[in-house]
Every structure is written in structure tokens, then in C-alpha cells.
Design an enzyme around this catalytic site. Structure first.
Site, PDB file in Angstrom:
ATOM      1  N   ASN A 178       0.867  -1.175   0.000  1.00  0.00           N
ATOM      2  CA  ASN A 178       0.000   0.000   0.000  1.00  0.00           C
ATOM      3  C   ASN A 178       0.906   1.229   0.000  1.00  0.00           C
ATOM      4  O   ASN A 178       1.468   1.578   1.028  1.00  0.00           O
ATOM      5  CB  ASN A 178      -0.895  -0.053   1.258  1.00  0.00           C
ATOM      6  CG  ASN A 178      -1.740   1.192   1.429  1.00  0.00           C
ATOM      7  OD1 ASN A 178      -1.776   2.058   0.559  1.00  0.00           O
ATOM      8  ND2 ASN A 178      -2.417   1.291   2.575  1.00  0.00           N
ATOM      9  N   TRP A 179       1.027   1.850  -1.165  1.00  0.00           N
ATOM     10  CA  TRP A 179       1.964   2.972  -1.300  1.00  0.00           C
ATOM     11  C   TRP A 179       1.406   4.278  -0.736  1.00  0.00           C
ATOM     12  O   TRP A 179       2.082   5.298  -0.752  1.00  0.00           O
ATOM     13  CB  TRP A 179       2.371   3.155  -2.769  1.00  0.00           C
ATOM     14  CG  TRP A 179       3.225   2.060  -3.318  1.00  0.00           C
ATOM     15  CD1 TRP A 179       3.694   0.960  -2.644  1.00  0.00           C
ATOM     16  CD2 TRP A 179       3.733   1.939  -4.661  1.00  0.00           C
ATOM     17  NE1 TRP A 179       4.451   0.173  -3.480  1.00  0.00           N
ATOM     18  CE2 TRP A 179       4.494   0.751  -4.723  1.00  0.00           C
ATOM     19  CE3 TRP A 179       3.616   2.716  -5.810  1.00  0.00           C
ATOM     20  CZ2 TRP A 179       5.134   0.328  -5.895  1.00  0.00           C
ATOM     21  CZ3 TRP A 179       4.246   2.305  -6.981  1.00  0.00           C
ATOM     22  CH2 TRP A 179       5.003   1.122  -7.014  1.00  0.00           C
ATOM     23  N   LYS A 180       0.151   4.267  -0.337  1.00  0.00           N
ATOM     24  CA  LYS A 180      -0.498   5.454   0.250  1.00  0.00           C
ATOM     25  C   LYS A 180      -0.252   6.696  -0.608  1.00  0.00           C
ATOM     26  O   LYS A 180      -0.198   6.599  -1.827  1.00  0.00           O
ATOM     27  CB  LYS A 180      -0.029   5.631   1.698  1.00  0.00           C
ATOM     28  CG  LYS A 180      -0.274   4.368   2.531  1.00  0.00           C
ATOM     29  CD  LYS A 180      -0.114   4.571   4.015  1.00  0.00           C
ATOM     30  CE  LYS A 180      -0.358   3.245   4.717  1.00  0.00           C
ATOM     31  NZ  LYS A 180      -0.269   3.349   6.162  1.00  0.00           N
ATOM     32  N   HIS A 228      -9.718   1.312   4.741  1.00  0.00           N
ATOM     33  CA  HIS A 228      -8.473   1.481   5.500  1.00  0.00           C
ATOM     34  C   HIS A 228      -8.733   2.439   6.668  1.00  0.00           C
ATOM     35  O   HIS A 228      -9.504   3.389   6.534  1.00  0.00           O
ATOM     36  CB  HIS A 228      -7.376   2.034   4.575  1.00  0.00           C
ATOM     37  CG  HIS A 228      -6.022   1.973   5.189  1.00  0.00           C
ATOM     38  ND1 HIS A 228      -5.620   2.872   6.152  1.00  0.00           N
ATOM     39  CD2 HIS A 228      -4.999   1.113   5.030  1.00  0.00           C
ATOM     40  CE1 HIS A 228      -4.383   2.564   6.541  1.00  0.00           C
ATOM     41  NE2 HIS A 228      -3.992   1.492   5.870  1.00  0.00           N
ATOM     42  N   GLU A 231      -7.096   4.787   7.784  1.00  0.00           N
ATOM     43  CA  GLU A 231      -6.820   6.203   7.484  1.00  0.00           C
ATOM     44  C   GLU A 231      -8.014   6.843   6.787  1.00  0.00           C
ATOM     45  O   GLU A 231      -8.306   8.021   6.994  1.00  0.00           O
ATOM     46  CB  GLU A 231      -5.539   6.310   6.634  1.00  0.00           C
ATOM     47  CG  GLU A 231      -4.299   6.055   7.493  1.00  0.00           C
ATOM     48  CD  GLU A 231      -3.121   5.465   6.744  1.00  0.00           C
ATOM     49  OE1 GLU A 231      -3.090   5.497   5.510  1.00  0.00           O
ATOM     50  OE2 GLU A 231      -2.213   4.951   7.436  1.00  0.00           O
ATOM     51  N   GLU A 247      -5.925  -4.981  10.465  1.00  0.00           N
ATOM     52  CA  GLU A 247      -4.934  -3.932  10.680  1.00  0.00           C
ATOM     53  C   GLU A 247      -5.256  -3.186  11.976  1.00  0.00           C
ATOM     54  O   GLU A 247      -6.044  -2.217  11.953  1.00  0.00           O
ATOM     55  CB  GLU A 247      -4.936  -2.951   9.512  1.00  0.00           C
ATOM     56  CG  GLU A 247      -4.536  -3.558   8.192  1.00  0.00           C
ATOM     57  CD  GLU A 247      -3.851  -2.538   7.294  1.00  0.00           C
ATOM     58  OE1 GLU A 247      -2.750  -2.843   6.822  1.00  0.00           O
ATOM     59  OE2 GLU A 247      -4.401  -1.450   7.102  1.00  0.00           O
ATOM     60  N   GLY A 272       2.013   2.125  10.977  1.00  0.00           N
ATOM     61  CA  GLY A 272       3.012   3.189  10.891  1.00  0.00           C
ATOM     62  C   GLY A 272       3.649   3.559  12.218  1.00  0.00           C
ATOM     63  O   GLY A 272       4.206   4.653  12.358  1.00  0.00           O
ATOM     64  N   GLY A 281       2.583  -1.215   4.405  1.00  0.00           N
ATOM     65  CA  GLY A 281       2.628   0.215   4.083  1.00  0.00           C
ATOM     66  C   GLY A 281       4.064   0.670   3.900  1.00  0.00           C
ATOM     67  O   GLY A 281       4.681   0.461   2.852  1.00  0.00           O
ATOM     68  N   GLY A 282       4.633   1.263   4.943  1.00  0.00           N
ATOM     69  CA  GLY A 282       5.973   1.863   4.883  1.00  0.00           C
ATOM     70  C   GLY A 282       7.026   0.981   4.224  1.00  0.00           C
ATOM     71  O   GLY A 282       7.783   1.453   3.359  1.00  0.00           O
TER      72      GLY A 282
END
Ligand code: PGA
Length: 257
Positions: A9-11, A94, A96, A164, A170, A231-232
Site C-alpha cells: 500500500n503505497w499510500k 483502510h 486512514e 490492521e 506506521g 505500508g511503509g
């Protein structure tokens, strides 16, 4: 036998050139894979160039969100049919999006149904906050999110569920393998009760939240965890490929043969 799935997930990261470069590095670094699904989920604008880069490779392309309606006055949104022309999977719900954009379980449900109808595979994200976990409400929250997101869905077949925990995203504070397994088992049993044990057995369940090459094996060795939403660590090809390699090893999947 469920496949192993590792999704990046490159966000809201990268530019045109760096997105292309990262996709190219992942493509180049991926050996022949069997029983392993690898997905990249860039921001909308990076979908066409990444698609071009990964053409002819086994990498699956995904998006991070969608709107639930086609051809409507919804400024700034991307509808299911136009998205389905480009991607196979789409992240939905998600934390976020829930937190920053106020997405409710009802909105998540509309998106899940729209994605399925357009022929995409949803990666449905659910997870509790730290406060909810500390209150002992983890399973109440997860059941509510599942119930809401999957209302009026005929079958969960094809849906990927990503556990998640919000407190692990993160933060470099990943859940432990047993914590994630406990929830994955809960999700599988919940699906088994709502539909049937056979289809529960076929649903891919991921863990997400501060996954790294160092901790991937802890999750991949759990019987009900079928991979990770990253993610990161997916923004660096070496760590993303390291995660896939660790997961493959833990699941006994051939890697690089
Ligand atoms: P993280 O993000 O790996 O950076 O914790 C995971 C996610 O948000 O899907």
C-alpha cells in the site's frame, strides 16, 4: 490451499518517476513465484504508469479506494467501472480513510459491493484502536465492522480481509504473531458462522501494521494468516521483496526456483 498474498500500500507517496522505479525494482527482483500473489497499490495517478511497468509480470495491480457509483456528479472521485479497467484489487475501509475522511461502515459496505459488482477483489480493512483494545472491546469492534462491511454481500468468496490494528499502523509497534492469529481465527470463525465453514476456509486473511522483513515470519507462520498488507516497508523494494521472501519461506512456498 489458500495462496500467500503480499500487498504493498503505497499510500500518498512517490512521484511519477519514483513510482515507476519502485515498480520496476519489484518486478526485476521477483523470482518465479508459484502460489504467491504480489500486489502493488499505488495512488490513482500512478496506476497507469505502474501498469505499463509491470505488464507481462505476475504482479497484480491494485488501488487504495474507490467511489461506489459510476457516472455521477461526484467531484474528485473514481467510480468502480473506470477503476476496474485498470486494477484487479482495491483496498477498502483502510483506517486512514475511516479516521481522516469519516468513512462509516455503511460507506465501506457500499464500496465493497460496488467493487465486487465491477469485478474487482476488495481488500477489506478492519481493526481496533488502542483504546478499544485496552477496554477489551476488540472483538466487538471487529464483529461490528465485519457485519457492517459485509451486509447484503451474497458470498465472501473473492474478498480479502486485512486485520490492521490501528495502533500498529506506521508506529513500528506491530502486533505479535499470536495476537494477529487470535484475530484471524476470530474473523474466519465469524465468516464460517455467517456463511459456511468451507467458504471461511477459502477466504484470504492478511495482517497489516508495521510489517517488516524481520517480523514477517512471525505472522506468516500463523495458520490463519495468509500474508500481509504492507505500508511503509513497501516503499523500498529491498524490504518489500524481503517481506515476500520471508513469507514464502515461512509458508513453504517455492521462491526463486
Ligand atoms: P504500515 O502500514 O506497514 O506502514 O504500518 C500498513 C497499512 O496501513 O496498510
Amino acid at each position: 490451499m489458500r495462496p500467500l498474498l503480499i500487498a504493498g500500500n503505497w499510500k500518498c507517496h512517490l512521484r511519477h518517476a519514483s513510482a515507476r522505479r519502485l515498480a520496476e525494482e519489484v518486478r526485476q527482483g521477483l523470482p518465479q513465484i508459484d502460489g504467491i500473489l504480489v500486489a502493488l497499490c499505488p495512488a490513482f495517478v500512478h496506476i497507469p504508469p505502474v501498469k505499463e511497468v509491470i505488464k507481462g509480470s505476475p504482479i497484480i495491480l491494485g488501488a487504495q479506494d474507490l467511489h461506489w457509483q459510476d457516472d455521477v456528479a461526484a467531484t474528485g472521485e473514481v467510480g468502480p467501472s473506470m477503476l476496474a479497467e485498470w486494477v484487479e484489487v482495491v483496498i477498502i475501509g483502510h483506517s486512514e480513510r475511516r479516521r481522516l475522511f469519516g468513512e462509516s461502515d455503511e460507506v465501506v459496505n457500499r464500496k465493497v459491493k460496488a467493487a465486487l459488482q465491477a469485478g474487482m477483489r476488495p481488500i477489506l480493512c478492519i481493526g481496533e484502536t488502542l483504546e478499544e483494545r485496552q477496554r477489551g472491546d476488540t472483538f466487538i469492534v471487529l464483529a461490528r465492522q465485519l457485519e457492517g462491511a459485509l451486509a447484503q454481500v451474497d458470498s465472501p468468496e473473492g474478498i480479502v480481509i486485512a486485520y490492521e490494528p490501528v495502533w500498529a499502523i506506521g508506529t513500528h509497534m506491530a502486533a505479535t504473531g499470536p495476537q494477529a492469529q487470535e484475530v484471524a481465527l476470530f474473523i474466519r470463525s465469524w465468516i464460517g458462522k455467517k456463511w459456511d465453514p468451507q467458504c471461511a476456509d477459502s477466504v484470504i486473511i492478511l495482517y497489516g501494521g508495521s510489517v517488516t522483513p524481520q517480523n514477517m515470519a512471525e505472522f506468516a507462520t500463523q495458520p490463519d494468516i495468509d500474508g500481509a498488507l504492507v505500508g511503509g516497508a513497501s516503499l523500498d523494494s529491498r524490504s518489500f521483496l524481503g517481506i515476500i521472501a520471508e513469507a514464502a519461506r515461512a509458508k513453504g512456498k517455492p521462491w526463486g526456483s
